[in-house]
Enzyme design. Structure first.
Site, PDB file in Angstrom:
ATOM      1  N   LYS A  49      15.547  22.159 -10.965  1.00 22.54           N
ATOM      2  CA  LYS A  49      14.960  20.740 -11.515  1.00 22.54           C
ATOM      3  C   LYS A  49      15.910  19.595 -11.996  1.00 22.54           C
ATOM      4  O   LYS A  49      16.813  20.326 -12.986  1.00 22.54           O
ATOM      5  CB  LYS A  49      13.696  21.068 -12.287  1.00 22.54           C
ATOM      6  N   SER A  86      14.528  21.675 -16.435  1.00 23.09           N
ATOM      7  CA  SER A  86      13.426  22.645 -16.630  1.00 23.09           C
ATOM      8  C   SER A  86      13.667  23.724 -17.176  1.00 23.09           C
ATOM      9  O   SER A  86      14.697  24.380 -16.854  1.00 23.09           O
ATOM     10  CB  SER A  86      12.720  22.803 -15.224  1.00 23.09           C
ATOM     11  N   HIS A 143       0.816  -1.373   0.207  1.00 22.64           N
ATOM     12  CA  HIS A 143       0.078   0.030  -0.092  1.00 22.64           C
ATOM     13  C   HIS A 143       0.854   1.317  -0.005  1.00 22.64           C
ATOM     14  O   HIS A 143       0.366   2.422   0.643  1.00 22.64           O
ATOM     15  CB  HIS A 143      -1.096  -0.096   1.200  1.00 22.64           C
ATOM     16  N   GLU A 148       9.682   8.376 -17.043  1.00 28.55           N
ATOM     17  CA  GLU A 148       8.329   8.890 -17.018  1.00 28.55           C
ATOM     18  C   GLU A 148       7.801   8.485 -18.638  1.00 28.55           C
ATOM     19  O   GLU A 148       6.594   8.083 -18.787  1.00 28.55           O
ATOM     20  CB  GLU A 148       8.141  10.418 -17.050  1.00 28.55           C
TER      21      GLU A 148
END
Ligand code: ARG
Length: 468
Positions: free
Chosen positions: A283, A277, A156, A290
């Site tokens: 970043k 970024s 979980h 992804e």
């Protein structure tokens, strides 16, 4: 332009129809397979005396010349000739004259396109097994480095029980191992030759398809010509195996994305595999995992799409089947990229073992072991569960972990606790207590590592025995 099948027609094909029905924009990818199949076919035609040996030779040479031209990018394909099969036949006739028209004796585009796809998917199946093996190897190496790195295992996405990082990585080794097994199994069916089925019912020429099969490395032949020209099961199987590989890569990617976040801080991906970024200078984004996660849907979509195409098709060949190709080609490219990137990304990631360990110690992932400890001291499990639950609550209030509690605090909760409790609750010992079956104990992990290396050798040996 004169069509190869023009005899029965009195009108030119509508230009839009030509464009709409043509597959040459995408099936030109199959030129190597198409020519390889034709070379084997024409050789057999010559051997069987269906055409003269001199004609067979002339056709073979013509085909090889065309192959060189296509490889060199010197050929312009035309939608007027619809697909790769007719484009090549047309080129052949241009190259060697009317003798080129004998190539298609005893063959139809229906068994020809099936042959090409069998050859194409057979090779890609083996490429995939190879790429999976390479990724497994990287994971095994990483696991070997991290036998003694402990992190919380999650259920979980809540800290559950401490595990060795090697154990976590070996779970992926097994997932990719099953993927390779699935491909090895479907290889049997993909390596079945459809040629000789003709358009649907077979051919009237005394062909010897065993000869063609032998030359092209096929282990089996289709028994039924109608099945041979309309079977696309091997493509469904390929797309299904491909989808599951993507799902596995996507799950691994998701963990790398989570783990490389500041919140987890478990791994740092190599700069070469991340992007920045345009606005936020701090970043470092995990774009590669992804995108792998993002591309999983399209491969699954190709599987659904082909199943949908096939589900209500009557026997045998229907033009709908031309839709089988782009999804397969796209899946091959998508998987190739995902597998080629995941291996070096995993190899190059830096592991923050201290952070992992701290989280394993702080997260009460040894609570089950404390309960088990109380049971060995004579307390019924249900009561032990209750006692530990209350201790966890105390720790939560005081910002402590279970190993921070003093012996007095323990005794207050349960007088059965002794000094040896601290040893029991060390994360290594918690992990090593799981030494039965498939558990995360050090000894078990080392055994499994050895076993995986043997399995990888077996797959590599298998790859050396099969025909490409
Ligand atoms: N381009 C066709 C395909 O990809 C080849 C087979 C065509 N056969 C036919 N009878 N029209 O499916």
């Amino acid at each position: 332009m004169m069509k190869l099948w023009g005899g029965r027609f009195t009108k030119q094909t509508n230009r839009l129809v030509e464009e709409y029905t043509a597959s040459i924009p995408f099936d030109q990818k199959l030129f190597e397979e198409d020519i390889r199949g034709s070379l084997a076919h024409v050789r057999m035609l010559g051997e069987c005396g269906i055409i003269r040996p001199g004609e067979a030779k002339k056709i073979s040479e013509g085909l090889k010349t065309i192959r060189e031209k296509i490889r060199a990018g010197k050929v312009e394909f035309s939608v007027s000739h619809e697909d790769i099969h007719m484009n090549i036949e047309k080129l052949l006739i241009e190259e060697i004259g009317p003798t080129g028209g004998k190539l298609h004796t005893g063959r139809s585009r229906n068994d020809q396109v099936a042959l090409d796809m069998h050859l194409y998917v057979r090779a890609r199946t083996l490429d995939l097994v190879k790429a999976l093996t390479a990724l497994q190897e990287v994971l095994v190496e990483k696991a070997e480095e991290h036998v003694d790195t402990i992190l919380p295992g999650y259920t979980h996405l809540q800290r559950a029980q401490p595990v060795r990082l090697a154990h976590h990585l070996l779970a992926y080794v097994d997932m990719f191992g099953r993927d390779a097994e699935r491909l090895k199994d479907s290889y049997k069916r993909v390596n079945t030759m459809p040629l000789g089925a003709g358009a649907i019912a077979g051919t009237t020429f005394p062909i010897r398809r065993e000869r063609v099969a032998e030359e092209l490395g096929f282990d089996r032949l289709y028994d039924n010509s109608m099945d041979a020209v309309s079977d696309r099961d091997y493509l469904v199987e390929f797309l299904s195996a491909a989808s599951l590989i993507m799902v596995h890569l996507s799950r691994l990617s998701e963990e790398l994305i989570l783990w490389s976040s500041e919140e987890f801080g478990y791994v740092e991906l190599d700069d070469a595999f991340c992007t920045g970024s345009s606005m936020m200078p701090q970043k470092k984004n995990p774009d590669v995992p992804e995108l792998i996660r993002g591309k999983t849907g399209r491969v699954m979509g190709h599987w659904v799409s082909l199943m949908t195409t096939l589900k209500a098709l009557p026997l045998t060949y229907n033009k709908d089947m031309q839709e089988d190709k782009e999804g397969v080609f796209d899946s091959v490219e998508t998987l190739k990229g995902a597998l080629a990137l995941t291996a070096p990304m995993v190899a190059g990631m830096k592991v923050n073992g201290e952070k992992m360990r701290r989280n394993a110690e702080e997260g009460f992932s040894n609570a089950t072991d404390l309960a088990d400890y109380l049971v060995t001291k004579g307390l019924p499990f249900r009561e032990a569960h209750e006692v530990v639950g209350r201790l966890v609550l105390t720790c939560l209030h005081e910002g402590k972990s279970l190993t921070d509690l003093t012996l007095e605090e323990y005794r207050e909760a349960c007088p059965l606790v002794e000094e040896d409790v601290y040893e029991k609750l060390k994360v290594e010992n918690v992990a090593d207590a799981r030494n039965a079956g498939s558990g995360t104990a050090r000894s078990r992990v080392l055994e499994v590592l050895k076993k995986k290396k043997i399995e990888l050798d077996e797959t590599r040996n298998w790859l050396n025995t099969v025909r490409y």
